[in-house]
Design a protein around this motif. Structure first.
Motif, short mmCIF file in Angstrom:
data_model
loop_
_atom_site.label_atom_id
_atom_site.label_comp_id
_atom_site.label_asym_id
_atom_site.label_seq_id
_atom_site.Cartn_x
_atom_site.Cartn_y
_atom_site.Cartn_z
N LYS A 79 0.80 -1.23 0.00
CA LYS A 79 0.00 0.00 0.00
C LYS A 79 0.83 1.28 0.00
CE LYS A 79 -3.79 -2.18 2.43
NZ LYS A 79 -4.52 -2.29 3.68
N SER A 80 1.87 1.32 0.82
CA SER A 80 2.58 2.58 0.98
C SER A 80 4.04 2.57 0.56
CB SER A 80 2.49 3.02 2.45
OG SER A 80 3.09 2.04 3.27
N SER A 81 4.56 1.40 0.19
CA SER A 81 5.99 1.35 -0.15
C SER A 81 6.30 0.13 -1.01
CB SER A 81 6.84 1.31 1.12
OG SER A 81 6.64 0.10 1.80
N ILE A 82 7.53 0.07 -1.43
CA ILE A 82 8.05 -1.10 -2.12
C ILE A 82 9.08 -1.72 -1.20
CG2 ILE A 82 9.35 -1.91 -4.13
CD1 ILE A 82 8.13 0.56 -5.61
N GLU A 83 8.97 -3.02 -0.99
CA GLU A 83 9.87 -3.72 -0.10
C GLU A 83 10.58 -4.82 -0.86
OE1 GLU A 83 7.56 -5.03 3.24
OE2 GLU A 83 7.08 -2.98 3.83
N ALA A 84 11.83 -5.07 -0.46
CA ALA A 84 12.62 -6.10 -1.12
C ALA A 84 13.36 -6.92 -0.06
CB ALA A 84 13.63 -5.47 -2.08
N GLY A 85 13.67 -8.15 -0.42
CA GLY A 85 14.43 -9.04 0.45
C GLY A 85 15.75 -9.37 -0.21
N LEU A 86 16.81 -9.31 0.56
CA LEU A 86 18.16 -9.58 0.09
C LEU A 86 18.69 -10.83 0.77
CD1 LEU A 86 20.86 -7.87 -1.18
CD2 LEU A 86 21.40 -8.02 1.24
N GLN A 87 19.22 -11.74 -0.02
CA GLN A 87 19.91 -12.91 0.52
C GLN A 87 21.40 -12.61 0.46
OE1 GLN A 87 19.73 -16.47 -1.86
NE2 GLN A 87 19.93 -17.76 -0.06
N PHE A 88 22.09 -12.81 1.59
CA PHE A 88 23.52 -12.52 1.63
C PHE A 88 24.28 -13.37 0.61
CE2 PHE A 88 22.64 -11.47 6.26
CZ PHE A 88 22.66 -10.10 6.04
N ALA A 89 25.30 -12.78 0.02
CA ALA A 89 26.12 -13.47 -0.97
C ALA A 89 27.04 -14.49 -0.33
CB ALA A 89 26.93 -12.46 -1.78
N GLU A 90 27.47 -14.23 0.90
CA GLU A 90 28.41 -15.12 1.57
C GLU A 90 27.91 -15.48 2.96
OE1 GLU A 90 32.37 -13.54 1.59
OE2 GLU A 90 32.12 -12.70 -0.41
N ALA A 91 28.19 -16.69 3.38
CA ALA A 91 27.79 -17.14 4.71
C ALA A 91 28.43 -16.30 5.81
CB ALA A 91 28.13 -18.61 4.90
N SER A 92 29.60 -15.74 5.57
CA SER A 92 30.28 -14.93 6.58
C SER A 92 29.50 -13.66 6.93
CB SER A 92 31.69 -14.56 6.12
OG SER A 92 31.63 -13.75 4.96
N GLU A 93 28.57 -13.28 6.07
CA GLU A 93 27.75 -12.10 6.33
C GLU A 93 26.84 -12.30 7.54
OE1 GLU A 93 27.87 -9.06 5.12
OE2 GLU A 93 29.43 -9.60 3.70
N ALA A 94 26.53 -13.54 7.88
CA ALA A 94 25.63 -13.82 9.01
C ALA A 94 26.19 -13.27 10.31
CB ALA A 94 25.35 -15.31 9.13
N PHE A 95 27.48 -13.47 10.55
CA PHE A 95 28.09 -12.95 11.77
C PHE A 95 28.04 -11.44 11.79
CE2 PHE A 95 31.75 -11.29 14.11
CZ PHE A 95 31.45 -11.77 15.37
N LYS A 96 28.40 -10.82 10.66
CA LYS A 96 28.35 -9.36 10.59
C LYS A 96 26.92 -8.86 10.79
CE LYS A 96 30.65 -8.58 6.70
NZ LYS A 96 31.34 -7.84 5.64
N ALA A 97 25.95 -9.59 10.23
CA ALA A 97 24.55 -9.20 10.38
C ALA A 97 24.13 -9.21 11.84
CB ALA A 97 23.65 -10.12 9.56
N ARG A 98 24.60 -10.19 12.58
CA ARG A 98 24.27 -10.26 14.01
C ARG A 98 24.83 -9.04 14.74
NH1 ARG A 98 26.48 -13.34 18.97
NH2 ARG A 98 24.63 -13.41 20.26
N MET A 99 26.05 -8.67 14.43
CA MET A 99 26.65 -7.49 15.06
C MET A 99 25.89 -6.22 14.67
SD MET A 99 29.06 -8.58 16.95
CE MET A 99 28.08 -10.03 17.24
N VAL A 100 25.52 -6.13 13.41
CA VAL A 100 24.77 -4.96 12.94
C VAL A 100 23.41 -4.90 13.63
CG1 VAL A 100 23.60 -3.97 10.94
CG2 VAL A 100 25.95 -4.72 10.76
N ALA A 101 22.75 -6.03 13.77
CA ALA A 101 21.45 -6.06 14.45
C ALA A 101 21.60 -5.54 15.87
CB ALA A 101 20.88 -7.47 14.45
N GLN A 102 22.65 -5.95 16.56
CA GLN A 102 22.88 -5.45 17.91
C GLN A 102 23.15 -3.95 17.92
OE1 GLN A 102 26.00 -8.13 19.20
NE2 GLN A 102 24.58 -9.14 20.57
N LEU A 103 23.99 -3.48 17.00
CA LEU A 103 24.28 -2.05 16.94
C LEU A 103 23.03 -1.23 16.65
CD1 LEU A 103 27.66 -2.15 15.00
CD2 LEU A 103 27.32 -1.56 17.41
#
Length: 140
Positions: free
Chosen positions: A75-99
């Motif tokens: 209704k109000s926006s366009i949303e997209a989902g991104l799959q990380f290119a590398e498995a190592s991104e998961a650890f960085k994503a956890r840190m980013v989520a905390q930050l």
């Protein structure tokens, strides 16, 4: 059932569509998980597009590469989902989520209590109050 737990986060991000050499700033991260992230876009991007996402608001700057696995207008926006290119991104994503959670906490304390916390003060309070629950919920 979802493979990864999603954590809602609403921080400004920059999205670069690699194939189009186009950068969309002033867009928002919606949630993040070990598998990827969801964000808003000003226009529909084809599934399979290569994307670089950066979050300049946190330090050090976070950058992740991945591909669009879904994109839809609501209704109000366009949303997209991104799959990380590398498995190592998961650890960085956890840190980013905390930050990002710490930054949200810092803002909510200012709004609710009028206390202006430094990032370090907010991190210390957030860790004392929420880090255990966050680690349990994340499952990373």
């Amino acid at each position: 059932m979802r493979k990864y737990i999603r954590h809602p986060i609403t921080v400004p991000i920059e999205v670069e569509v690699v194939d189009e050499m186009e950068v969309h700033s002033q867009t928002r991260l919606l949630n993040i998980s070990a598998g990827g992230l969801a964000f808003q876009l000003p226009k529909v991007v084809p599934v399979g597009s290569q994307i670089i996402v950066s979050i300049p608001q946190i330090w050090p700057d976070y950058r992740a590469r991945g591909r669009v696995v879904w994109c839809r207008a609501n209704k109000s926006s366009i949303e997209a989902g991104l799959q990380f290119a590398e498995a190592s991104e998961a650890f960085k994503a956890r840190m980013v989520a905390q930050l990002c959670q710490i930054e949200d906490y810092r803002r909510s304390v200012l709004d609710a209590e009028g206390r202006l916390l430094t990032t370090d003060e907010a991190a210390q309070e957030w860790i004392e109050q929420f880090a255990g629950d966050f680690a349990e919920a994340v499952g990373w």
